[in-house]
Motif scaffolding. Structure first.
Motif, PDB file in Angstrom:
ATOM      1  N   ALA A   1      72.080  35.607  20.414  1.00 46.49           N
ATOM      2  CA  ALA A   1      71.108  36.482  21.063  1.00 46.49           C
ATOM      3  C   ALA A   1      71.723  37.879  21.143  1.00 46.49           C
ATOM      4  O   ALA A   1      72.702  38.084  21.870  1.00 46.49           O
ATOM      5  CB  ALA A   1      70.760  35.967  22.455  1.00 46.49           C
ATOM      6  N   THR A   2      71.185  38.815  20.370  1.00 49.94           N
ATOM      7  CA  THR A   2      71.718  40.171  20.362  1.00 49.94           C
ATOM      8  C   THR A   2      70.936  41.099  21.281  1.00 49.94           C
ATOM      9  O   THR A   2      71.366  42.212  21.539  1.00 49.94           O
ATOM     10  CB  THR A   2      71.728  40.750  18.935  1.00 49.94           C
ATOM     11  N   GLY A   3      69.778  40.666  21.755  1.00 44.96           N
ATOM     12  CA  GLY A   3      68.991  41.481  22.669  1.00 44.96           C
ATOM     13  C   GLY A   3      68.251  42.598  21.968  1.00 44.96           C
ATOM     14  O   GLY A   3      68.121  42.621  20.746  1.00 44.96           O
ATOM     15  N   SER A   4      67.798  43.560  22.748  1.00 40.36           N
ATOM     16  CA  SER A   4      66.992  44.650  22.203  1.00 40.36           C
ATOM     17  C   SER A   4      67.787  45.945  22.088  1.00 40.36           C
ATOM     18  O   SER A   4      67.208  47.014  21.946  1.00 40.36           O
ATOM     19  CB  SER A   4      65.755  44.862  23.086  1.00 40.36           C
ATOM     20  N   SER A   5      69.114  45.848  22.144  1.00 42.12           N
ATOM     21  CA  SER A   5      69.984  47.010  21.964  1.00 42.12           C
ATOM     22  C   SER A   5      70.805  46.838  20.706  1.00 42.12           C
ATOM     23  O   SER A   5      71.116  45.721  20.304  1.00 42.12           O
ATOM     24  CB  SER A   5      70.946  47.145  23.150  1.00 42.12           C
ATOM     25  N   GLU A   6      71.187  47.954  20.110  1.00 43.12           N
ATOM     26  CA  GLU A   6      72.114  47.885  18.982  1.00 43.12           C
ATOM     27  C   GLU A   6      73.434  47.340  19.497  1.00 43.12           C
ATOM     28  O   GLU A   6      73.870  47.683  20.600  1.00 43.12           O
ATOM     29  CB  GLU A   6      72.300  49.268  18.388  1.00 43.12           C
ATOM     30  N   THR A   7      74.068  46.480  18.689  1.00 51.92           N
ATOM     31  CA  THR A   7      75.264  45.823  19.199  1.00 51.92           C
ATOM     32  C   THR A   7      76.266  45.489  18.105  1.00 51.92           C
ATOM     33  O   THR A   7      75.896  45.329  16.945  1.00 51.92           O
ATOM     34  CB  THR A   7      74.877  44.538  19.964  1.00 51.92           C
TER      35      THR A   7
ATOM     36  N   CYS B   1      82.872  40.314  13.709  1.00 51.00           N
ATOM     37  CA  CYS B   1      81.739  40.780  14.503  1.00 51.00           C
ATOM     38  C   CYS B   1      80.434  40.816  13.711  1.00 51.00           C
ATOM     39  O   CYS B   1      80.418  41.170  12.525  1.00 51.00           O
ATOM     40  CB  CYS B   1      82.011  42.192  15.023  1.00 51.00           C
ATOM     41  N   LEU B   2      79.366  40.475  14.396  1.00 46.49           N
ATOM     42  CA  LEU B   2      78.010  40.663  13.902  1.00 46.49           C
ATOM     43  C   LEU B   2      77.607  42.088  14.282  1.00 46.49           C
ATOM     44  O   LEU B   2      77.729  42.473  15.447  1.00 46.49           O
ATOM     45  CB  LEU B   2      77.071  39.651  14.560  1.00 46.49           C
ATOM     46  N   VAL B   3      77.167  42.859  13.301  1.00 47.48           N
ATOM     47  CA  VAL B   3      76.698  44.224  13.545  1.00 47.48           C
ATOM     48  C   VAL B   3      75.185  44.211  13.402  1.00 47.48           C
ATOM     49  O   VAL B   3      74.659  43.872  12.341  1.00 47.48           O
ATOM     50  CB  VAL B   3      77.326  45.228  12.557  1.00 47.48           C
ATOM     51  N   ASP B   4      74.496  44.547  14.490  1.00 44.48           N
ATOM     52  CA  ASP B   4      73.032  44.462  14.512  1.00 44.48           C
ATOM     53  C   ASP B   4      72.468  45.742  15.112  1.00 44.48           C
ATOM     54  O   ASP B   4      72.624  45.997  16.302  1.00 44.48           O
ATOM     55  CB  ASP B   4      72.594  43.247  15.333  1.00 44.48           C
ATOM     56  N   THR B   5      71.832  46.551  14.273  1.00 42.18           N
ATOM     57  CA  THR B   5      71.189  47.774  14.751  1.00 42.18           C
ATOM     58  C   THR B   5      69.682  47.611  14.917  1.00 42.18           C
ATOM     59  O   THR B   5      69.007  48.545  15.346  1.00 42.18           O
ATOM     60  CB  THR B   5      71.470  48.947  13.788  1.00 42.18           C
ATOM     61  N   ASN B   6      69.164  46.444  14.591  1.00 44.65           N
ATOM     62  CA  ASN B   6      67.716  46.194  14.607  1.00 44.65           C
ATOM     63  C   ASN B   6      67.277  45.766  16.001  1.00 44.65           C
ATOM     64  O   ASN B   6      67.441  44.619  16.391  1.00 44.65           O
ATOM     65  CB  ASN B   6      67.375  45.121  13.574  1.00 44.65           C
ATOM     66  N   ARG B   7      66.683  46.689  16.715  1.00 42.93           N
ATOM     67  CA  ARG B   7      66.222  46.388  18.085  1.00 42.93           C
ATOM     68  C   ARG B   7      64.969  45.526  18.108  1.00 42.93           C
ATOM     69  O   ARG B   7      64.585  45.011  19.144  1.00 42.93           O
ATOM     70  CB  ARG B   7      65.980  47.686  18.829  1.00 42.93           C
ATOM     71  N   ASP B   8      64.327  45.357  16.940  1.00 45.23           N
ATOM     72  CA  ASP B   8      63.093  44.565  16.861  1.00 45.23           C
ATOM     73  C   ASP B   8      63.344  43.066  16.751  1.00 45.23           C
ATOM     74  O   ASP B   8      62.406  42.277  16.848  1.00 45.23           O
ATOM     75  CB  ASP B   8      62.258  45.003  15.654  1.00 45.23           C
ATOM     76  N   ASN B   9      64.576  42.655  16.506  1.00 42.09           N
ATOM     77  CA  ASN B   9      64.887  41.237  16.304  1.00 42.09           C
ATOM     78  C   ASN B   9      66.021  40.835  17.255  1.00 42.09           C
ATOM     79  O   ASN B   9      67.189  40.970  16.911  1.00 42.09           O
ATOM     80  CB  ASN B   9      65.291  40.990  14.845  1.00 42.09           C
TER      81      ASN B   9
END
Length: 140
Positions: free
Chosen positions: A13-19, A121-129
């Motif tokens: 769960a990465t949430g709705s923020s870039e992480t 690390c998982l890099v996730d900039t997609n706030r839509d997913n």
């Protein structure tokens, strides 16, 4: 030919923020079961078009620095041809060309071989997913 191949999909769960989400402990837990003390390779793969896998120091600001660098390199504005989702979402589809969606790492004696300050690390900039999957695969 290898003695063993084990793979598992994990949910993150990465949430709705870039992480930049540290997966190192999850990788170590997986290897305790899958590697059984053997040497081999761990492959970490993110089956998403808008996320990547990075080896980076976390907790000392480097994770935030990475997100800042990605903002400078891939601004979240309307320049992108890919235009669905939140404003600037097209940049998220370019991210895997810069932060690849996979990493293959050495395992010795069942232990992940990382440098002193490296984390997986998982890099996730997609706030839509807000929910991601990561496939961990051990061959040894």
């Amino acid at each position: 030919m290898s003695d063993a191949f084990t793979t598992r999909m994990i949910d993150v769960a990465t949430g709705s923020s870039e992480t930049v989400h540290d997966l190192t402990a999850v990788c170590a837990d997986f290897l305790r079961e899958a590697a059984g003390g053997r040497d081999g390779l761990l492959n970490v793969f993110v089956p998403h078009a808008t996320a990547g896998v990075a080896l980076i120091e976390t907790g000392a600001g480097s994770d935030d620095d990475l997100l800042t660098a990605l903002h400078q390199l891939l601004p979240a504005d309307d320049r992108w041809q890919h235009r669905h989702g939140s404003p600037g979402h097209g940049r998220d589809h370019v991210l895997p060309a810069i932060v690849p969606p996979h990493a293959t790492l050495p395992v010795v004696g069942g232990q992940l071989q990382l440098g002193t300050w490296q984390s997986v690390c998982l890099v996730d900039t997609n706030r839509d997913n807000p929910n991601r999957q990561v496939r961990l695969s051990f061959i040894g």
